[in-house]
Design a protein around this motif. Structure first.
Motif, PDB file in Angstrom:
ATOM      1  N   ILE A   1       4.503  21.617  -6.579  1.00 21.47           N
ATOM      2  CA  ILE A   1       5.694  22.474  -6.603  1.00 21.47           C
ATOM      3  C   ILE A   1       5.713  23.312  -7.874  1.00 21.47           C
ATOM      4  CG2 ILE A   1       8.213  22.461  -6.752  1.00 21.47           C
ATOM      5  CD1 ILE A   1       8.203  20.009  -4.931  1.00 21.47           C
ATOM      6  N   ALA A   2       5.355  22.683  -9.006  1.00 17.52           N
ATOM      7  CA  ALA A   2       5.319  23.419 -10.264  1.00 17.52           C
ATOM      8  C   ALA A   2       4.292  24.550 -10.220  1.00 17.52           C
ATOM      9  CB  ALA A   2       5.015  22.462 -11.424  1.00 17.52           C
ATOM     10  N   TYR A   3       3.185  24.337  -9.518  1.00 15.05           N
ATOM     11  CA  TYR A   3       2.145  25.369  -9.379  1.00 15.05           C
ATOM     12  C   TYR A   3       2.452  26.337  -8.233  1.00 15.05           C
ATOM     13  CZ  TYR A   3      -1.313  23.527 -12.685  1.00 15.05           C
ATOM     14  OH  TYR A   3      -1.992  23.150 -13.822  1.00 15.05           O
ATOM     15  N   ASN A   4       3.498  26.039  -7.439  1.00 16.90           N
ATOM     16  CA  ASN A   4       3.827  26.835  -6.251  1.00 16.90           C
ATOM     17  C   ASN A   4       2.636  26.890  -5.289  1.00 16.90           C
ATOM     18  OD1 ASN A   4       5.605  28.345  -4.661  1.00 16.90           O
ATOM     19  ND2 ASN A   4       4.849  30.292  -5.474  1.00 16.90           N
ATOM     20  N   ALA A   5       1.947  25.767  -5.139  1.00 12.35           N
ATOM     21  CA  ALA A   5       0.753  25.684  -4.298  1.00 12.35           C
ATOM     22  C   ALA A   5       1.138  25.248  -2.891  1.00 12.35           C
ATOM     23  CB  ALA A   5      -0.251  24.699  -4.900  1.00 12.35           C
ATOM     24  N   THR A   6       0.247  25.523  -1.944  1.00 13.29           N
ATOM     25  CA  THR A   6       0.517  25.146  -0.552  1.00 13.29           C
ATOM     26  C   THR A   6       0.402  23.643  -0.343  1.00 13.29           C
ATOM     27  OG1 THR A   6      -1.810  25.473   0.067  1.00 13.29           O
ATOM     28  CG2 THR A   6      -0.338  27.358   0.279  1.00 13.29           C
ATOM     29  N   ALA A   7      -0.155  22.924  -1.320  1.00 13.70           N
ATOM     30  CA  ALA A   7      -0.228  21.470  -1.208  1.00 13.70           C
ATOM     31  C   ALA A   7       1.142  20.820  -1.314  1.00 13.70           C
ATOM     32  CB  ALA A   7      -1.158  20.899  -2.283  1.00 13.70           C
ATOM     33  N   ALA A   8       2.137  21.562  -1.815  1.00 10.62           N
ATOM     34  CA  ALA A   8       3.497  21.029  -1.887  1.00 10.62           C
ATOM     35  C   ALA A   8       4.096  20.992  -0.488  1.00 10.62           C
ATOM     36  CB  ALA A   8       4.344  21.905  -2.807  1.00 10.62           C
ATOM     37  N   LEU A   9       4.514  19.821  -0.063  1.00  7.42           N
ATOM     38  CA  LEU A   9       5.042  19.673   1.296  1.00  7.42           C
ATOM     39  C   LEU A   9       6.455  20.229   1.384  1.00  7.42           C
ATOM     40  CD1 LEU A   9       3.866  16.134   2.444  1.00  7.42           C
ATOM     41  CD2 LEU A   9       2.732  18.335   2.688  1.00  7.42           C
ATOM     42  N   PRO A  10       6.758  20.952   2.436  1.00  8.95           N
ATOM     43  CA  PRO A  10       8.145  21.415   2.648  1.00  8.95           C
ATOM     44  C   PRO A  10       9.076  20.233   2.869  1.00  8.95           C
ATOM     45  CG  PRO A  10       6.579  22.604   4.051  1.00  8.95           C
ATOM     46  CD  PRO A  10       5.841  21.450   3.463  1.00  8.95           C
ATOM     47  N   PHE A  11      10.364  20.473   2.633  1.00  9.31           N
ATOM     48  CA  PHE A  11      11.351  19.403   2.774  1.00  9.31           C
ATOM     49  C   PHE A  11      11.371  18.860   4.200  1.00  9.31           C
ATOM     50  CE2 PHE A  11      15.723  18.036   3.758  1.00  9.31           C
ATOM     51  CZ  PHE A  11      15.853  17.011   2.836  1.00  9.31           C
ATOM     52  N   GLY A  12      11.224  19.734   5.181  1.00  6.16           N
ATOM     53  CA  GLY A  12      11.240  19.292   6.577  1.00  6.16           C
ATOM     54  C   GLY A  12      10.113  18.336   6.897  1.00  6.16           C
TER      55      GLY A  12
ATOM     56  N   THR B   1       5.198  16.966  -6.983  1.00  8.71           N
ATOM     57  CA  THR B   1       5.913  17.652  -8.063  1.00  8.71           C
ATOM     58  C   THR B   1       4.996  18.625  -8.794  1.00  8.71           C
ATOM     59  OG1 THR B   1       7.348  15.717  -8.343  1.00  8.71           O
ATOM     60  CG2 THR B   1       7.290  17.320 -10.141  1.00  8.71           C
ATOM     61  N   VAL B   2       3.759  18.191  -9.041  1.00  2.93           N
ATOM     62  CA  VAL B   2       2.777  19.084  -9.680  1.00  2.93           C
ATOM     63  C   VAL B   2       2.520  20.300  -8.801  1.00  2.93           C
ATOM     64  CG1 VAL B   2       0.372  19.271 -10.446  1.00  2.93           C
ATOM     65  CG2 VAL B   2       1.695  17.217 -10.978  1.00  2.93           C
TER      66      VAL B   2
ATOM     67  N   PHE C   1       0.821  -1.211   0.000  1.00  2.00           N
ATOM     68  CA  PHE C   1       0.000   0.000   0.000  1.00  2.00           C
ATOM     69  C   PHE C   1       0.856   1.261   0.000  1.00  2.00           C
ATOM     70  CE2 PHE C   1      -2.376   3.368   2.226  1.00  2.00           C
ATOM     71  CZ  PHE C   1      -3.460   3.468   1.357  1.00  2.00           C
ATOM     72  N   CYS C   2       1.945   1.242   0.757  1.00  2.00           N
ATOM     73  CA  CYS C   2       2.803   2.429   0.836  1.00  2.00           C
ATOM     74  C   CYS C   2       3.486   2.726  -0.497  1.00  2.00           C
ATOM     75  CB  CYS C   2       3.861   2.246   1.923  1.00  2.00           C
ATOM     76  SG  CYS C   2       3.243   2.424   3.598  1.00  2.00           S
ATOM     77  N   GLY C   3       3.799   1.689  -1.262  1.00  2.00           N
ATOM     78  CA  GLY C   3       4.493   1.889  -2.531  1.00  2.00           C
ATOM     79  C   GLY C   3       3.686   2.728  -3.511  1.00  2.00           C
ATOM     80  N   PRO C   4       2.471   2.300  -3.893  1.00  4.27           N
ATOM     81  CA  PRO C   4       1.649   3.136  -4.789  1.00  4.27           C
ATOM     82  C   PRO C   4       1.335   4.512  -4.205  1.00  4.27           C
ATOM     83  CG  PRO C   4       0.788   0.899  -4.703  1.00  4.27           C
ATOM     84  CD  PRO C   4       1.861   0.982  -3.656  1.00  4.27           C
ATOM     85  N   LEU C   5       1.129   4.570  -2.877  1.00  4.28           N
ATOM     86  CA  LEU C   5       0.858   5.864  -2.243  1.00  4.28           C
ATOM     87  C   LEU C   5       2.077   6.776  -2.366  1.00  4.28           C
ATOM     88  CD1 LEU C   5      -1.046   7.628  -0.556  1.00  4.28           C
ATOM     89  CD2 LEU C   5      -0.069   6.571   1.494  1.00  4.28           C
ATOM     90  N   PHE C   6       3.271   6.244  -2.168  1.00  9.73           N
ATOM     91  CA  PHE C   6       4.488   7.044  -2.270  1.00  9.73           C
ATOM     92  C   PHE C   6       4.697   7.545  -3.694  1.00  9.73           C
ATOM     93  CE2 PHE C   6       9.084   7.127  -3.219  1.00  9.73           C
ATOM     94  CZ  PHE C   6       9.465   8.164  -2.379  1.00  9.73           C
ATOM     95  N   LEU C   7       4.502   6.681  -4.686  1.00 10.92           N
ATOM     96  CA  LEU C   7       4.672   7.096  -6.081  1.00 10.92           C
ATOM     97  C   LEU C   7       3.657   8.161  -6.458  1.00 10.92           C
ATOM     98  CD1 LEU C   7       5.328   3.622  -7.786  1.00 10.92           C
ATOM     99  CD2 LEU C   7       7.005   5.390  -7.183  1.00 10.92           C
ATOM    100  N   THR C   8       2.409   7.985  -6.005  1.00  6.00           N
ATOM    101  CA  THR C   8       1.380   8.994  -6.276  1.00  6.00           C
ATOM    102  C   THR C   8       1.735  10.321  -5.629  1.00  6.00           C
ATOM    103  OG1 THR C   8      -0.302   7.254  -6.360  1.00  6.00           O
ATOM    104  CG2 THR C   8      -1.078   9.514  -6.095  1.00  6.00           C
ATOM    105  N   PHE C   9       2.210  10.255  -4.377  1.00  7.48           N
ATOM    106  CA  PHE C   9       2.596  11.481  -3.678  1.00  7.48           C
ATOM    107  C   PHE C   9       3.731  12.196  -4.404  1.00  7.48           C
ATOM    108  CE2 PHE C   9       5.930  13.132  -0.858  1.00  7.48           C
ATOM    109  CZ  PHE C   9       5.296  14.278  -0.423  1.00  7.48           C
ATOM    110  N   CYS C  10       4.731  11.438  -4.859  1.00 14.30           N
ATOM    111  CA  CYS C  10       5.863  12.062  -5.556  1.00 14.30           C
ATOM    112  C   CYS C  10       5.393  12.819  -6.790  1.00 14.30           C
ATOM    113  CB  CYS C  10       6.899  11.002  -5.942  1.00 14.30           C
ATOM    114  SG  CYS C  10       7.801  10.304  -4.540  1.00 14.30           S
ATOM    115  N   PHE C  11       4.507  12.211  -7.549  1.00 13.49           N
ATOM    116  CA  PHE C  11       4.005  12.876  -8.756  1.00 13.49           C
ATOM    117  C   PHE C  11       3.184  14.115  -8.402  1.00 13.49           C
ATOM    118  CE2 PHE C  11       0.348  13.340 -11.665  1.00 13.49           C
ATOM    119  CZ  PHE C  11       1.032  13.769 -12.798  1.00 13.49           C
ATOM    120  N   LEU C  12       2.248  13.965  -7.458  1.00  7.73           N
ATOM    121  CA  LEU C  12       1.369  15.090  -7.124  1.00  7.73           C
ATOM    122  C   LEU C  12       2.127  16.199  -6.409  1.00  7.73           C
ATOM    123  CD1 LEU C  12      -1.855  13.181  -5.999  1.00  7.73           C
ATOM    124  CD2 LEU C  12      -1.319  14.205  -8.207  1.00  7.73           C
TER     125      LEU C  12
END
Length: 592
Positions: free
Chosen positions: A385-396, A382-383, A369-380
């Motif tokens: 971050i490209a939009y500079n939206a607050t949904a992008a998680l900070p590195f911390g 990234t999206v 379950f964590c694998g598909p969730l992690f891949l989905t999170f990485c893609f979203l």
């Protein structure tokens, strides 16, 4: 091992404390004296119909004070996309203001164009005052019914704050835009603008403890309650019809089968067996890909435990309206703490199926379950971050989640796997398995896997369909859902219907002398998750106004993960029910 377990217990305790800290209000008692500073934080702005597409408040060219400070946020608040920062308005306790200028600013052509673009998209802003949420719109559009290109766009420059108090507590706040203070931004031109605000304090008799009740009233209105109860009645009728079917037809058929098989044993010993008794030597033959099946059962059991704990917290009142990030914090922490359940269940069941490579099975369980969730999170992410939206998680925040997985989730998974390996439980089969498998006879198309999954998923989905709309409107909209007791009843009905329909289809499969029921029961039980995802398509295109690549990606990406979780959880429920049923019927007959 003892020292490692002690360290894990301490880390788990710290996580629980962290979770509790993330789901309660600020440590202050929220009591003030006249003239005291009451914190007002600007949170985010975004298109009203795209709840995931939100941006920082000062991404728009509002007045930007020089000494702004960001509020330190908990994990759940960051996951929720909250980015609180000092607002330029000072709303001191019990101090009325007729009109106060925040700043005078000269908007450039680019800034005017930016404001007009967000007004066209119906942008709203959100703030928090003493932990109370308030909203307002950035501007308004006056459309020309004959020619949309002649529409005019206006920017709100004045906000009126209407605040209610009871003794020394803030009880309610509303933000209203002054329609007489509009600035025309239809054309690209430089504009001198003066942002201002006013404050009005009014005493109320609403107690401080009930100040959040107004936000949950929308889901408790009589017309909405009627729909919710209609949903429960619909679900109960579905469950009763199914249970009635099993009790009157299926049990009668089983009783006749038992009588027939007993008569055959007494009359002619060498009489050829037929029906589900005929395959008694194959029905408990271990399935193919048993490591994957065990991993699915382990992950599904963990998700089921996660759902139960979330419902317990909801029923005791932890997830009250606008308890920022409480749900996300609880999901992360409880999932981490229940990973031992997945490890134990998967490994013990894998050994019951005479598996040998338990380490690979454990890794598969942890990544299923964590694998598909992690891949989905990485893609979203990234999206975002490209939009500079607050949904992008900070590195911390990403580091914190990685540490939780590394220091808590994975070690507990391993400890659960070791406990499951040492449990030494054997698979309880009431009949002996033959050395060579029987050939499954050719069956009609509607008895194949896909049609059976379609039939198995439709009834449970129909039992929860009405309630799903309110869940979607809350998660992907601005409605508030607080009737967790009704949701819990619907959840129980969903489990019952899933278990019963899987048992019924398993009987029909065995009666047709098809002994490959292991994976079929899991797939049929989990097929409701596929129906829920199909409903996502209908909701997005027919019931919502969401648009844009980012919002579409977030909706279908995260809903795919949620529906996948439902698939694993309900598949586990269906498999467990079918396993109990199969053991029962073969224990009730005499097989050579």
């Amino acid at each position: 091992m003892g020292r490692r377990a002690a360290v894990l217990v301490k880390i788990s305790g710290l996580l629980v404390c962290f979770a509790v800290a993330g789901v309660v209000c600020d440590a202050s008692d929220h009591s003030y004296k006249r003239g005291d500073h009451v914190p007002l934080y600007a949170n985010k702005v975004g298109p009203f119909h795209n709840p995931s597409e939100t941006y920082r408040y000062y991404d728009l060219p509002f007045c930007f004070p020089g000494d702004v400070k960001e509020k330190l946020e908990a994990l759940g608040e960051v996951l929720n996309g909250d980015r609180l920062i000092d607002a330029p308005y000072k709303l001191d306790f019990l101090i009325d203001l007729n009109s106060k200028v925040v700043c005078q600013k000269k908007l450039t052509k680019e800034e005017v164009s930016r404001f007009r673009s967000v007004v066209m998209k119906n942008y709203y802003f959100q703030m928090y005052y003493d932990d109370l949420p308030l909203w307002g719109f950035v501007g308004k559009v006056e459309e020309d019914g004959k020619d949309p290109s002649d529409s005019k766009y206006f920017l709100h420059r004045h906000i009126h704050f209407d605040i209610h108090y009871n003794e020394d507590h803030v009880v309610e706040i509303n933000a209203k835009n002054d329609i007489n203070s509009l600035v025309d931004i239809t054309e690209d031109r430089e504009i001198d603008i003066e942002f201002s605000y006013s404050v009005k304090w009014t005493e109320t008799d609403i107690p401080y403890k009930k100040r959040m009740d107004k936000y949950s009233q929308s889901s408790s209105l009589s017309r909405h309650l009627e729909i919710h109860w209609f949903s429960i009645i619909n679900s109960c009728v579905t469950a009763l019809l199914l249970t009635g079917f099993l009790s009157t037809i299926l049990m009668r058929v089983l009783r006749n089968d038992f009588v027939k098989y007993a008569h055959d044993e007494e009359s002619v010993e060498d009489q050829e067996e037929t029906g589900w008794k005929y395959i008694h030597g194959d029905v408990f033959r271990f399935p193919k890909n048993k490591s994957l099946l065990a991993a699915c059962i382990g992950s599904g059991t963990q998700l089921f435990a996660l759902a139960i704990f979330i419902f317990i917290l909801a029923l005791v009142g932890v997830f009250y309206p606008y308890n920022r990030g409480a749900l996300f914090t609880a999901l992360v922490v409880i999932y981490a703490l229940t990973s031992g359940i997945a490890g134990y269940t998967a490994t013990s069941f894998y050994f019951q199926l005479e598996g040998t490579n338990w380490v690979r099975n454990l890794l598969l369980t942890g990544c299923l379950f964590c694998g598909p969730l992690f891949l989905t999170f990485c893609f979203l992410n990234t999206v975002a971050i490209a939009y500079n939206a607050t949904a992008a998680l900070p590195f911390g925040t990403i580091v914190v989640i990685a540490l939780i997985w590394t220091l808590v989730t994975f070690p507990l998974l391993v400890l659960g796997g070791i406990a499951g390996k040492n449990s030494k439980t054997e698979f309880q089969a009431p009949v002996r398995t033959s050395k060579f498998p029987r050939e499954i006879p050719p069956l009609p198309w509607y008895r194949s896997t896909i049609p059976q999954m379609a039939m198995a998923g439709f009834l449970p989905f129909s039992a929860i369909y009405i309630e799903l709309y309110y869940i979607f409107a809350s998660v992907w909209g601005h409605r508030i859902y607080t009737i967790y007791s009704i949701l819990f009843i619907v959840f129980i009905i969903l489990l019952i219907v899933t278990a019963f329909i899987t048992v019924a289809l398993t009987y029909f499969q065995l009666a047709a002398e098809d002994h490959a029921w292991w994976w079929r029961s899991f797939l049929c039980g989990g097929s409701t998750g596929l129906f829920i995802y199909g409903n996502c398509l209908y909701y997005y295109y027919a019931r919502s106004d969401m648009s844009g690549f980012m919002q579409t990606s977030f909706f279908f990406g995260y809903m795919a993960c949620i529906c996948y979780g439902f698939f694993l959880m309900l598949g586990t429920v269906g498999f467990r029910a079918a396993l109990l049923f199969v053991r029962h019927i073969y224990r009730s007959i005499k097989c050579e």
